[in-house]
Scaffold this motif. Structure first.
Motif, mmCIF file in Angstrom:
data_model
loop_
_atom_site.group_PDB
_atom_site.id
_atom_site.type_symbol
_atom_site.label_atom_id
_atom_site.label_comp_id
_atom_site.label_asym_id
_atom_site.label_seq_id
_atom_site.Cartn_x
_atom_site.Cartn_y
_atom_site.Cartn_z
ATOM 1 N N TYR B 38 -2.114 0.134 -6.388
ATOM 2 C CA TYR B 38 -3.145 0.332 -7.409
ATOM 3 C C TYR B 38 -3.086 1.804 -7.790
ATOM 4 C CZ TYR B 38 -5.060 -4.195 -6.041
ATOM 5 O OH TYR B 38 -5.229 -5.520 -5.777
ATOM 6 N N LYS B 41 -2.109 4.490 -5.161
ATOM 7 C CA LYS B 41 -2.410 4.035 -3.808
ATOM 8 C C LYS B 41 -1.687 2.728 -3.485
ATOM 9 C CE LYS B 41 -6.409 2.513 -1.245
ATOM 10 N NZ LYS B 41 -6.692 1.209 -1.806
ATOM 11 N N ALA B 43 -1.191 -0.612 -1.806
ATOM 12 C CA ALA B 43 -2.105 -1.567 -1.189
ATOM 13 C C ALA B 43 -1.352 -2.594 -0.353
ATOM 14 C CB ALA B 43 -2.923 -2.280 -2.262
ATOM 15 N N PRO B 62 -8.122 -8.223 8.726
ATOM 16 C CA PRO B 62 -9.422 -7.607 8.478
ATOM 17 C C PRO B 62 -9.666 -7.333 6.992
ATOM 18 C CG PRO B 62 -7.913 -6.050 9.515
ATOM 19 C CD PRO B 62 -7.241 -7.366 9.551
ATOM 20 N N SER B 63 -10.900 -7.103 6.640
ATOM 21 C CA SER B 63 -11.274 -6.855 5.261
ATOM 22 C C SER B 63 -10.514 -5.647 4.703
ATOM 23 C CB SER B 63 -12.779 -6.603 5.197
ATOM 24 O OG SER B 63 -13.214 -6.727 3.882
ATOM 25 N N GLY B 64 -10.028 -5.801 3.486
ATOM 26 C CA GLY B 64 -9.354 -4.683 2.832
ATOM 27 C C GLY B 64 -7.904 -4.512 3.223
ATOM 28 N N CYS B 65 -7.333 -5.497 3.946
ATOM 29 C CA CYS B 65 -5.957 -5.333 4.410
ATOM 30 C C CYS B 65 -4.952 -5.801 3.361
ATOM 31 C CB CYS B 65 -5.745 -6.093 5.713
ATOM 32 S SG CYS B 65 -5.901 -7.863 5.499
ATOM 33 N N GLY B 66 -5.416 -6.371 2.269
ATOM 34 C CA GLY B 66 -4.487 -6.725 1.200
ATOM 35 C C GLY B 66 -4.182 -8.204 1.065
ATOM 36 N N LYS B 67 -4.990 -9.067 1.677
ATOM 37 C CA LYS B 67 -4.743 -10.505 1.575
ATOM 38 C C LYS B 67 -4.911 -10.979 0.132
ATOM 39 C CE LYS B 67 -8.169 -11.453 4.311
ATOM 40 N NZ LYS B 67 -8.714 -10.104 4.581
ATOM 41 N N SER B 68 -6.042 -10.613 -0.475
ATOM 42 C CA SER B 68 -6.279 -11.044 -1.854
ATOM 43 C C SER B 68 -5.237 -10.424 -2.781
ATOM 44 C CB SER B 68 -7.669 -10.621 -2.319
ATOM 45 O OG SER B 68 -8.652 -11.204 -1.509
ATOM 46 N N THR B 69 -4.904 -9.188 -2.522
ATOM 47 C CA THR B 69 -3.897 -8.511 -3.335
ATOM 48 C C THR B 69 -2.588 -9.285 -3.296
ATOM 49 O OG1 THR B 69 -4.922 -6.388 -2.900
ATOM 50 C CG2 THR B 69 -2.613 -6.357 -3.556
ATOM 51 N N ARG B 72 -3.002 -12.676 -5.149
ATOM 52 C CA ARG B 72 -3.071 -12.540 -6.608
ATOM 53 C C ARG B 72 -1.705 -12.255 -7.227
ATOM 54 N NH1 ARG B 72 -8.026 -9.566 -6.169
ATOM 55 N NH2 ARG B 72 -6.758 -7.702 -6.263
ATOM 56 N N ILE B 81 -5.176 -6.680 -13.939
ATOM 57 C CA ILE B 81 -5.801 -5.453 -13.451
ATOM 58 C C ILE B 81 -5.006 -4.263 -13.955
ATOM 59 C CG2 ILE B 81 -6.433 -4.150 -11.388
ATOM 60 C CD1 ILE B 81 -6.623 -6.849 -9.927
ATOM 61 N N GLU B 197 -10.404 -17.390 0.174
ATOM 62 C CA GLU B 197 -11.651 -17.655 0.894
ATOM 63 C C GLU B 197 -12.473 -18.740 0.201
ATOM 64 O OE1 GLU B 197 -13.761 -14.173 2.185
ATOM 65 O OE2 GLU B 197 -12.062 -12.897 1.694
ATOM 66 N N HIS B 228 -11.237 -15.795 6.587
ATOM 67 C CA HIS B 228 -11.733 -14.885 7.624
ATOM 68 C C HIS B 228 -12.112 -15.669 8.865
ATOM 69 C CE1 HIS B 228 -11.824 -10.901 5.961
ATOM 70 N NE2 HIS B 228 -12.185 -11.400 4.803
HETATM 71 N N1 ATP Z 1 -8.724 -3.718 -8.593
HETATM 72 C C1 ATP Z 1 -8.448 -2.825 -7.627
HETATM 73 N N2 ATP Z 1 -8.273 -1.529 -7.938
HETATM 74 C C2 ATP Z 1 -7.986 -0.623 -6.982
HETATM 75 N N3 ATP Z 1 -7.873 -0.905 -5.691
HETATM 76 C C3 ATP Z 1 -8.032 -2.184 -5.297
HETATM 77 C C4 ATP Z 1 -8.342 -3.211 -6.248
HETATM 78 N N4 ATP Z 1 -8.443 -4.377 -5.582
HETATM 79 C C5 ATP Z 1 -8.237 -4.093 -4.284
HETATM 80 N N5 ATP Z 1 -7.989 -2.774 -4.106
HETATM 81 C C6 ATP Z 1 -7.690 -2.116 -2.825
HETATM 82 O O1 ATP Z 1 -6.602 -2.759 -2.211
HETATM 83 C C7 ATP Z 1 -6.838 -2.926 -0.835
HETATM 84 C C8 ATP Z 1 -6.703 -4.388 -0.450
HETATM 85 O O2 ATP Z 1 -7.739 -5.129 -1.086
HETATM 86 P P1 ATP Z 1 -7.835 -6.691 -1.002
HETATM 87 O O3 ATP Z 1 -8.907 -7.119 -1.936
HETATM 88 O O4 ATP Z 1 -6.499 -7.267 -1.198
HETATM 89 O O5 ATP Z 1 -8.298 -6.906 0.500
HETATM 90 P P2 ATP Z 1 -8.627 -8.257 1.252
HETATM 91 O O6 ATP Z 1 -7.711 -8.318 2.408
HETATM 92 O O7 ATP Z 1 -8.622 -9.390 0.323
HETATM 93 O O8 ATP Z 1 -10.091 -7.969 1.763
HETATM 94 P P3 ATP Z 1 -11.312 -8.994 1.925
HETATM 95 O O9 ATP Z 1 -11.038 -9.744 3.175
HETATM 96 O O10 ATP Z 1 -12.494 -8.110 2.063
HETATM 97 O O11 ATP Z 1 -11.347 -9.841 0.709
HETATM 98 C C9 ATP Z 1 -8.216 -2.361 -0.536
HETATM 99 O O12 ATP Z 1 -8.058 -1.092 0.029
HETATM 100 C C10 ATP Z 1 -8.867 -2.252 -1.890
HETATM 101 O O13 ATP Z 1 -9.678 -1.106 -1.930
#
Ligand code: ATP
Ligand code: MG
Lengths: 311, 275
Positions: B38, B41, B43, B62-69, B72, B81, B197, B228
């Protein structure tokens, strides 16, 4: 140790009591402020209606021709002009602002250009309406040579109305949950299909409310129209369908004094003996129409909201 | 470019050796050196993973580890995005989804996605399900009826709503709404289903239904689900991938990963030492 506990508990109690007192005080002050605002509106509406309200039900006044020198004139052409101008203004400004709002919220990449456009729209929405009117006179009346006419007035009102509509629509579109938009895109639909089939239906209650409220503002606008749509109301002949004839109601190149302009004019240069009565009656009709617009906005907005979310 | 990088990437045991993107029979979707940033940074560090057909893969971490990223990326939702940069390859039917010529609309139709929050469109139940098929193909009323009924039956919703198909999708309960959203995705007949999720906003009973649905869908779909809930991962998935701090740490058969994690970080996460 127990002593200290008691102390902190007492402190806590004091703090709580203070917070509650502040909360009560805030409730009273805010309530009073709201009461003042309500009283102002109520007083204004009551004053206007008590002076001219009787005219609301006087059919000869509502449909009659205005008089230059003798008493008993009506506001028929003015009332028609007001609605016709409103209709034309919405006809032009709705697609324009819808397009702009869709572009700004869905297509425009975030960047200096988009920010500049958004700032421009906000500036435009706070432009004094007399300035818009004079600009309209220079451009539409003089430069394009359309004279004092409905089309000049409608275009000037469009300049006045578009910024407000764009903001309303932008906010409505931005309030649609992100997931709804993403779901549509994730089904393999284009942004345009998503906008047409998901975003606009989701935003329509808020958009309709905003449009009807803006219609109230346009309906009561005078300053923009004095030098664009003009201050004369030629007699209208509803059997005349020759669009170039000055007595044809639908002719957009004829001058058209609206209700709001009429009030301004008879008060500044009117010579009819029943000037006060005509002016009060016109004001009552104007206020009644704006009230109806506002109530309509609420009812329509709520009905659409219900239709969209249930049943 | 990616191949030149010397960083050691976790290698998925199921990854096939073929580097030319040819599809082998045990592969529905394959990522090769997939990375996401992103802006500046990073991700997601470059990672490889293969998804076999008719399996459920759980993505945990864990939350924020990049699963959704990661998820997607697979149907190119990251394109929506601004300033999100995706590198590497996603092989699907022998084509690289990340190559410039790839048709994103076709791809998304084949790789559907279900989101965390149930989000029906403000349309009737029928129109919600018919929405995708209608846009993609010319269909007769009868064909459309058939698709709607089949999709709703698949998610076990048809008998609950068959008398009120005209009712707004927003008037359903949360669990019903989520199943409606799954039906809506199934109606365009995707091969791969991505779920982010999908049960985290649902009550236990609805969760059970959606979990059963995932197992059922895996008979003829490739399902990839972010969760989770460790028990859920154990219950529904054949394979599990563990992400940590933007890195794919380990991926393997679910039973194996939960009982004998190879990596220390996986072990710590599973035993709840960090969350
Ligand atoms: N649209 C965005 N713009 C900038 N940074 C992003 C964006 N979406 C996610 N991030 C960053 O990318 C990293 C991974 O986010 P992601 O949403 O993939 O985590 P996650 O594993 O799905 O977390 P959760 O379990 O909380 O859903 C995080 O550090 C987040 O801050
Ligand atoms: Mg997530």
């Amino acid at each position: 140790m127990p002593n200290q506990d008691a102390m902190t508990r007492e402190d806590e109690g004091l703090r709580l009591r203070g917070a509650r007192r502040a909360d009560r005080a805030a409730t009273i002050v805010l309530g009073a402020l709201v009461a003042i605002v309500c009283a102002l509106v109520a007083a204004l509406v009551f004053y206007v209606l008590s002076r001219g309200g009787a005219k609301l039900f006087d059919l000869s006044f509502l449909t009659g021709r205005p008089q230059q020198f003798k008493a008993g004139g009506g506001i028929g052409p003015e009332l028609f002009n007001s609605f016709y101008l409103l209709f034309l203004t919405l006809l032009i400004s709705l697609p324009l602002s819808m397009g702009a709002a869709i572009f700004l919220t869905q297509y425009a990449p975030a960047g200096p250009v988009t920010t500049a456009v958004k700032t421009a729209i906000e500036t435009l929405s706070s432009l004094p309406s007399i300035v818009v009117g004079l600009f309209g006179m220079l451009v539409f009346v003089l430069f394009f040579g359309w004279g004092f006419s409905i089309i000049s007035g409608a275009l000037a009102l469009t300049i006045f109305n578009v910024p407000i509509l764009v903001r309303v629509m932008q906010q409505a579109l931005e309030a649609v949950p992100q997931g709804r938009r993403d779901s549509s895109l994730a089904l393999g639909l284009t942004r345009w299909e998503t906008t047409i089939h998901v975003l606009i239906p989701s935003a329509i209650p808020a958009i309709v409310t905003g449009v009807v409220l803006s219609a109230g503002r346009v309906f009561g606008e005078a300053a923009t129209l004095i030098y664009t749509a003009g201050q004369s109301a030629p007699a209208l002949d509803f059997t005349n369908v020759d669009l170039t004839s000055p007595t044809c109601p639908w002719n957009v190149f004829r001058p058209a004094e609206t209700l709001a302009v009429h009030i301004w004019k008879i008060n500044s240069e009117g010579v009819v003996p029943d000037l006060a009565v005509v002016s009060a009656g016109s004001a009552a009709v104007l206020v009644a129409c704006v009230l109806v617009f506002n109530i309509l906005a609420r009812v329509l907005g709520r009905a659409l909201e219900r239709k969209v979310t249930a049943a | 470019m990616m191949a030149e990088m010397t960083v050691e990437r976790p290698v998925d045991a199921a990854t096939t050796a073929a580097g030319d993107g040819r599809r082998t029979t045990d592969e529905a979707l394959r990522c090769e050196g997939l990375s996401v940033a992103y802006g500046e940074k990073q991700a997601l560090a470059p990672c490889d993973m293969t998804f076999a057909p008719s399996t459920v893969t759980a993505l945990i971490g864990p939350s924020g580890c990049g699963k959704s990223t990661f998820l997607r990326c697979l149907n190119l939702m990251n394109r929506e995005i601004a300033n999100c940069h995706v590198g590497g390859h996603i092989w699907f039917h022998g084509q690289d989804a990340l190559a410039p010529g790839c048709d994103v609309y076709d791809l998304r139709r084949c790789i559907g996605m279900v989101f965390q929050q149930p989000n029906p469109f403000p349309l009737s139940i029928y129109d919600n399900v018919a929405y995708g098929p209608r846009r993609h193909r010319r269909l007769s009323r009868a064909q459309l009826d058939e698709i709607v009924e089949r999709s709703l039956r698949r998610v076990g919703l048809f008998d609950e709503v068959k008398d009120e198909l005209k009712k707004s999708g927003l008037a359903l309960s949360g669990g019903q709404q989520q199943r409606l959203c799954i039906a809506r995705t199934l109606a365009v007949d995707p091969e791969v289903l991505l779920m982010d999720e999908p049960t985290s906003a649902l009550d236990p009973i609805s969760t059970k239904m959606v979990e059963g649905l995932m197992r059922d869908l895996a008979r003829d779909h490739t399902v990839i689900v972010v969760t989770h809930n460790m028990q859920q991962a154990e219950r529904v998935s054949n394979r599990t991938a563990f992400f940590y701090l933007g890195e794919l740490v380990e991926v393997g058969p679910t039973k194996e990963l939960f009982s004998h994690p190879r990596e220390r970080r996986t072990q710590d996460y599973l035993s709840g030492r960090f969350s």
